[in-house]
Motif scaffolding. Structure first.
Motif, PDB file in Angstrom:
ATOM      1  N   SER A  81     -88.233 -21.927  95.440  1.00 33.65           N
ATOM      2  CA  SER A  81     -88.132 -20.842  96.280  1.00 33.65           C
ATOM      3  C   SER A  81     -89.658 -20.433  96.400  1.00 33.65           C
ATOM      4  N   LYS A 105     -97.389 -23.869 108.496  1.00 39.91           N
ATOM      5  CA  LYS A 105     -96.798 -22.450 108.285  1.00 39.91           C
ATOM      6  C   LYS A 105     -98.101 -21.373 107.718  1.00 39.91           C
ATOM      7  N   GLU A 142     -86.321 -28.592  89.381  1.00 39.63           N
ATOM      8  CA  GLU A 142     -87.185 -27.966  90.119  1.00 39.63           C
ATOM      9  C   GLU A 142     -86.531 -28.374  91.899  1.00 39.63           C
ATOM     10  N   ARG A 143     -86.007 -27.354  92.083  1.00 39.34           N
ATOM     11  CA  ARG A 143     -85.897 -28.519  93.905  1.00 39.34           C
ATOM     12  C   ARG A 143     -86.668 -27.158  94.863  1.00 39.34           C
ATOM     13  N   THR A 191     -84.526 -21.147 104.228  1.00 41.25           N
ATOM     14  CA  THR A 191     -83.443 -19.917 104.315  1.00 41.25           C
ATOM     15  C   THR A 191     -82.480 -21.332 105.505  1.00 41.25           C
ATOM     16  N   ASN A 216     -91.052 -13.982 101.031  1.00 41.86           N
ATOM     17  CA  ASN A 216     -91.759 -14.044 101.644  1.00 41.86           C
ATOM     18  C   ASN A 216     -93.069 -13.437 102.049  1.00 41.86           C
ATOM     19  N   ASP A 274     -93.913 -26.790 106.121  1.00 43.32           N
ATOM     20  CA  ASP A 274     -94.321 -27.660 104.836  1.00 43.32           C
ATOM     21  C   ASP A 274     -95.136 -28.774 104.605  1.00 43.32           C
TER      22      ASP A 274
HETATM   23  P1  AMP Z   1     -88.135 -19.433 103.100  1.00 44.70           P
HETATM   24  O1  AMP Z   1     -88.639 -18.759 103.915  1.00 44.70           O
HETATM   25  O2  AMP Z   1     -87.384 -17.978 102.594  1.00 44.70           O
HETATM   26  O3  AMP Z   1     -86.725 -19.488 102.700  1.00 44.70           O
HETATM   27  O4  AMP Z   1     -88.730 -19.396 102.528  1.00 44.70           O
HETATM   28  C1  AMP Z   1     -89.045 -21.137 102.191  1.00 44.70           C
HETATM   29  C2  AMP Z   1     -89.663 -21.936 102.300  1.00 44.70           C
HETATM   30  O5  AMP Z   1     -90.304 -22.037  99.963  1.00 44.70           O
HETATM   31  C3  AMP Z   1     -89.871 -23.371 102.326  1.00 44.70           C
HETATM   32  O6  AMP Z   1     -90.507 -23.485 103.426  1.00 44.70           O
HETATM   33  C4  AMP Z   1     -91.225 -23.480 100.416  1.00 44.70           C
HETATM   34  O7  AMP Z   1     -92.777 -23.592 101.706  1.00 44.70           O
HETATM   35  C5  AMP Z   1     -91.022 -22.870  99.978  1.00 44.70           C
HETATM   36  N1  AMP Z   1     -90.676 -22.928  98.565  1.00 44.70           N
HETATM   37  C6  AMP Z   1     -89.410 -23.580  98.556  1.00 44.70           C
HETATM   38  N2  AMP Z   1     -89.019 -24.000  97.525  1.00 44.70           N
HETATM   39  C7  AMP Z   1     -90.194 -24.342  97.018  1.00 44.70           C
HETATM   40  C8  AMP Z   1     -90.904 -25.101  95.988  1.00 44.70           C
HETATM   41  N3  AMP Z   1     -89.889 -25.586  94.774  1.00 44.70           N
HETATM   42  N4  AMP Z   1     -92.001 -25.561  95.278  1.00 44.70           N
HETATM   43  C9  AMP Z   1     -92.254 -25.279  96.514  1.00 44.70           C
HETATM   44  N5  AMP Z   1     -92.462 -24.326  97.751  1.00 44.70           N
HETATM   45  C10 AMP Z   1     -90.667 -23.606  97.806  1.00 44.70           C
END
Ligand code: AMP
Ligand code: MCA
Length: 504
Positions: free
Chosen positions: A294, A409, A315-316, A320, A418, A393
């Motif tokens: 996340s 973004k 780590e993964r 959303t 977020n 990203d």
């Molecule tokens: P969300 O919109 O809440 O689903 O957040 C997604 C965003 O969280 C992704 O586009 C990434 O920027 C960030 N994210 C999720 N997992 C990772 C991770 N392991 N390392 C870095 N950023 C992450």
């Protein structure tokens, strides 16, 4: 990048049959059918533990069936939207799964949202029902809804009735609408279809070897994909069990790991930071797998947790809109500072500018009723394989592993939640004493990033407490600034637009 089949065991049917095609991931149709089969095969299996009591699969199935009957009796029809704004509990999950079994579309929402934030979601999806935890939220839903709306608590305090045919939703039917802001703009609902959920869950349960022998310590919020899809749906799909904690607390997590002979923990970096800081990370040594996601897991924190636990954290990387995209391997090198390589069925590519694009059965196909945003969200590279989702990203391929190097973004990630600078700026701009304001994220060991307000004052500068008090009715606490910096002017480009990257 390494191929996704490197995530799978040699005898995984996706590999063994030589049919390494993504569609095979979704051959079972929907998660609902997978769950019904699991629960029917072994109704005595333990599923959830809450407050010292175990729920069997059979009890949970019966509760979700009753919930589906209540939704139907309340007049809800397949395809209608139910906003689900609740903390983590078995009752809340039963209301949720019951809604899916009745063909409804569930719209998760953070129960910490203000009236403005909740009303936006309720209005945007034209909700027909809502599950809320507090009377004031129930009133907010009614006030935001022009027509009739069914509002109830997580216990689904509605009359019983005949559930009719259950689990009839097909792979292409919408299952969830999850609010997020995408690469720009106001929060919008990412529509996840049943096939997206199945693909997203199949890929991680296989890659991480989740099985009926697993017991997850679940302390993530259930209103985001991490806790809901990976945590709760993953547990139900693998046939494992989970101890549901109502909130994250390092001592409760560590004590539960010890007391329950748990095998899995899924967390965000802030949780690992707190486990290390509180001296409780060594308690996780009994687990077979700790997963972080996340938000970026700093290399130092990865090293500290892995040393305490005695095996490397995995780590993964997910979103959303796409559910899980890449992961470090269960078997093989888990590299700190990387998010691994594509999960089964997922394709990842990088543009010349380093933007991460993804494609696969896990990827959603659009935001709810947002044609303009949808046109921008996808890109056709002309490779004949269909549209790619533009993640926002930035990354690089380092020796077969994806390294995330920032974002195109504008997004702040605080404790795994977020925060969108423009949303906070719009609220702060109306605060007395603020002439101009910009919002950025300041690096923080605990939170990853802390929301920071850069204020050009109009007279006496407002204090942090005054800024937060001003935000109270409009923004959930996690979006409110934690730091304030008073400046004479904001950096602007030739067009007069504020350049946030030059602050700090
Ligand atoms: P969300 O919109 O809440 O689903 O957040 C997604 C965003 O969280 C992704 O586009 C990434 O920027 C960030 N994210 C999720 N997992 C990772 C991770 N392991 N390392 C870095 N950023 C992450
Ligand atoms: C709580 N607060 C926060 C945050 N969380 N402030 C900033 N950032 C946050 N993340 C506020 C509280 O409202 C409170 O405000 C104050 O901070 C202190 O709360 P505290 O008790 O210290 O925090 P907490 O309640 O223990 O929460 C910390 C937490 C939580 C456990 C790390 O933030 C959390 O559960 N994060 C996980 C988020 C998550 O699941 N993200 C997945 C989304 P006040 O004092 O004003 O009341 S991304 C996703 O799903 C994709 C698919 C993916 O890749 O996973």
């Amino acid at each position: 990048m390494r191929p996704w089949r490197d995530h799978l065991e040699a005898d995984d049917p996706l590999v063994a049959d030589g049919r390494v095609g993504a569609p095979d991931l979704v051959a079972a149709g929907t998660l609902l059918r997978r769950w019904a089969d699991r629960w029917g095969d072994d109704p005595t299996a333990r599923l959830w533990k809450e407050g010292g009591r175990w729920w069997t699969a059979g009890e949970f199935e019966a509760t979700t069936r009753r919930a589906a009957g209540r939704w139907r009796t309340a007049g809800l029809e397949p395809g209608q939207r139910v906003v689900w704004s609740t903390g983590s509990s078995v009752a809340a999950l039963a209301a949720h799964v019951g809604a899916l079994r009745a063909g409804l579309v569930v719209v998760p929402a953070n129960p910490a949202y203000s009236e403005r934030e909740l009303a936006h979601i309720v209005t945007d999806v034209r909700a027909s029902a809502a599950v809320v935890g507090r009377p004031d939220q129930a009133q907010w839903v009614r006030d935001a809804t022009p027509g009739p709306v069914v509002v109830c608590g997580p216990d689904l305090d509605l009359p019983d009735g005949d559930p009719g045919v259950l689990d009839a939703a097909g792979p292409d039917d919408p299952a969830l609408i999850c609010f997020t802001s995408g690469t720009t703009g106001a929060p919008k609902g990412a529509v996840l279809r049943h096939r997206n959920l199945l693909a997203g869950v199949e890929s991680v349960t296989r890659a991480w070897r989740m099985s009926p022998d697993d017991l997850l310590v679940h302390s993530l919020p259930v209103f985001h994909a991490h806790g809901l899809v990976v945590g709760a749906y993953g547990t139900m799909t693998a046939g494992g069990s989970a101890v549901l904690l109502p909130a994250f607390d390092p001592d409760a997590v560590a004590d539960t790991v010890r007391a329950e002979a748990a095998t899995l923990f899924f967390g965000v970096p802030t949780m690992y930071h707190r486990l290390v800081a509180g001296g409780r990370a060594p308690d996780l040594a009994r687990l077979r797998l700790c997963v972080s996601g996340s938000a970026p897991l700093p290399v130092e924190l990865h090293t500290a947790v892995s040393a305490a636990v005695g095996s490397p954290v995995l780590e993964r990387y997910g979103m959303t809109e796409t559910l899980m995209n890449t992961s470090n391997p269960y078997d093989g090198a888990r590299r700190a500072g990387t998010v691994g390589f594509p999960l089964p069925g997922v394709e990842v590519t990088l543009t010349q500018g380093g933007e991460v694009l993804v494609r696969g059965p896990n990827v959603f196909d659009g935001y709810f009723e947002r044609d303009a945003a949808n046109a921008d969200a996808f890109s056709d590279l002309g490779d004949g394989g269909g549209q790619w989702f533009v993640t926002g990203d930035l990354g690089a391929d380092e020796d077969g592993y994806l390294v995330l190097r920032g974002r195109s973004k504008e997004l702040i990630i605080s404790g795994g939640f977020n925060v969108y600078p423009t949303e906070v700026e719009d609220v702060l701009a109306r605060c007395p004493g603020v002439a101009e304001v910009a919002v950025t994220g300041t690096p923080s060991d605990e939170w990853g990033e802390e929301v920071t307000a850069w204020v050009v004052p109009d007279g006496t500068p407002p204090t942090l407490d005054e800024l937060r008090a001003h935000c109270a009715g409009a923004l959930a606490p996690f979006k409110q600034p934690r730091l304030v910096r008073v400046v004479d002017a904001l950096p602007r480009n030739a067009l007069g637009k504020v350049v946030r990257s030059r602050l700090g």
